[in-house]
Design an enzyme around this catalytic site. Structure first.
Site, mmCIF file in Angstrom:
data_model
loop_
_atom_site.group_PDB
_atom_site.id
_atom_site.type_symbol
_atom_site.label_atom_id
_atom_site.label_comp_id
_atom_site.label_asym_id
_atom_site.label_seq_id
_atom_site.Cartn_x
_atom_site.Cartn_y
_atom_site.Cartn_z
ATOM 1 N N HIS A 1 19.608 42.352 1.026
ATOM 2 C CA HIS A 1 19.062 43.710 1.012
ATOM 3 C C HIS A 1 17.533 43.663 0.963
ATOM 4 C CE1 HIS A 1 23.162 44.747 -0.309
ATOM 5 N NE2 HIS A 1 22.906 45.937 0.185
ATOM 6 N N ASP B 1 26.822 44.509 8.547
ATOM 7 C CA ASP B 1 26.355 44.987 7.247
ATOM 8 C C ASP B 1 25.259 46.018 7.541
ATOM 9 O OD1 ASP B 1 26.066 45.254 4.530
ATOM 10 O OD2 ASP B 1 25.789 43.119 4.147
#
Length: 221
Positions: free
Chosen positions: A79, A150
């Site tokens: 992330h 993702d």
């Protein structure tokens, strides 16, 4: 089994037909980033859990998603940073891929691919943008379901703007995108199709997989 059934009922009651779960990653220790999102540090225990969860989700017609292929292991958080996984392919085959194999055998509807750059598969691109990784899923894992990225807003996706990331995701072999800016990314992919950069045949194949998934889970008739 009871927990999966309860969550399936909750989501379906809310009108949500898809769960981006279960997490099939196998960490090494409690200090690993992915640990608190996983079931166990044992690939064998994870495989049993994944099989149980996928079967129960299927019984309740909730779309399941195995993630994050090919497995985080002891790597950091994509992330917020670019992650390079230097483990050998033999490690993945004997450990990380086992829960994914169990989930595929149990009938997983989707597989989510991570943004880790996994040297054993492709040293140049994140797994989510790698044709080599997607070919491995299709040919070596014998999986013909839906493959999804993702989140495309994560820092682990390298090279290009938001629209370019979406185009690269499709070209790699993803059927669906976790878009962080769907307006920009939709139009980028649409333009790439019109320009011939992305073949309509590939889009048709992805749509077919998605429609089969929806039919199997009684989302459409």
């Amino acid at each position: 089994r009871k927990d999966t059934k309860s969550k399936a009922k909750l989501l379906l009651d809310l009108g949500i037909n898809t769960n981006l779960a279960p997490v099939a990653d196998t960490p090494y220790s409690k200090s690993d980033y992915i640990y608190y999102r996983t079931f166990s540090t044992s690939a064998k225990k994870n495989s049993k859990y994944i099989k149980t969860a996928i079967n129960e989700m299927g019984k309740n017609n909730l779309v399941s998603t195995l993630k994050h292929f090919p497995g985080y292991g002891n790597n950091g958080d994509t992330h917020s940073q670019i992650i390079r996984d230097k483990r050998k392919l033999s490690t993945f085959k004997s450990r990380d891929l086992l829960p994914f194999k169990a989930g595929i055998k149990a009938g997983a509807d989707m597989i989510m691919v991570s943004h880790n750059i996994v040297d054993a598969f492709d040293k140049k691109r994140p797994a989510s943008l790698s044709k080599k990784v997607h070919k491995y899923i299709r040919n070596e894992m014998n999986y013909d379901g839906v493959i999804i990225t993702d989140g495309l807003g994560m820092d682990g996706v390298v090279g290009g703007d938001k629209g370019e990331a979406a185009i690269k995701s499709v070209l790699a072999g993803n059927d669906m995108l976790c878009a962080n800016n769907y307006k920009i990314q939709y139009h980028a992919v649409l333009k790439a199709v019109k320009d011939g950069k992305i073949k309509e045949k590939q889009i048709d194949e992805s749509v077919k997989r998605i429609l089969i998934l929806k039919l199997n889970r009684k989302i459409i008739k």
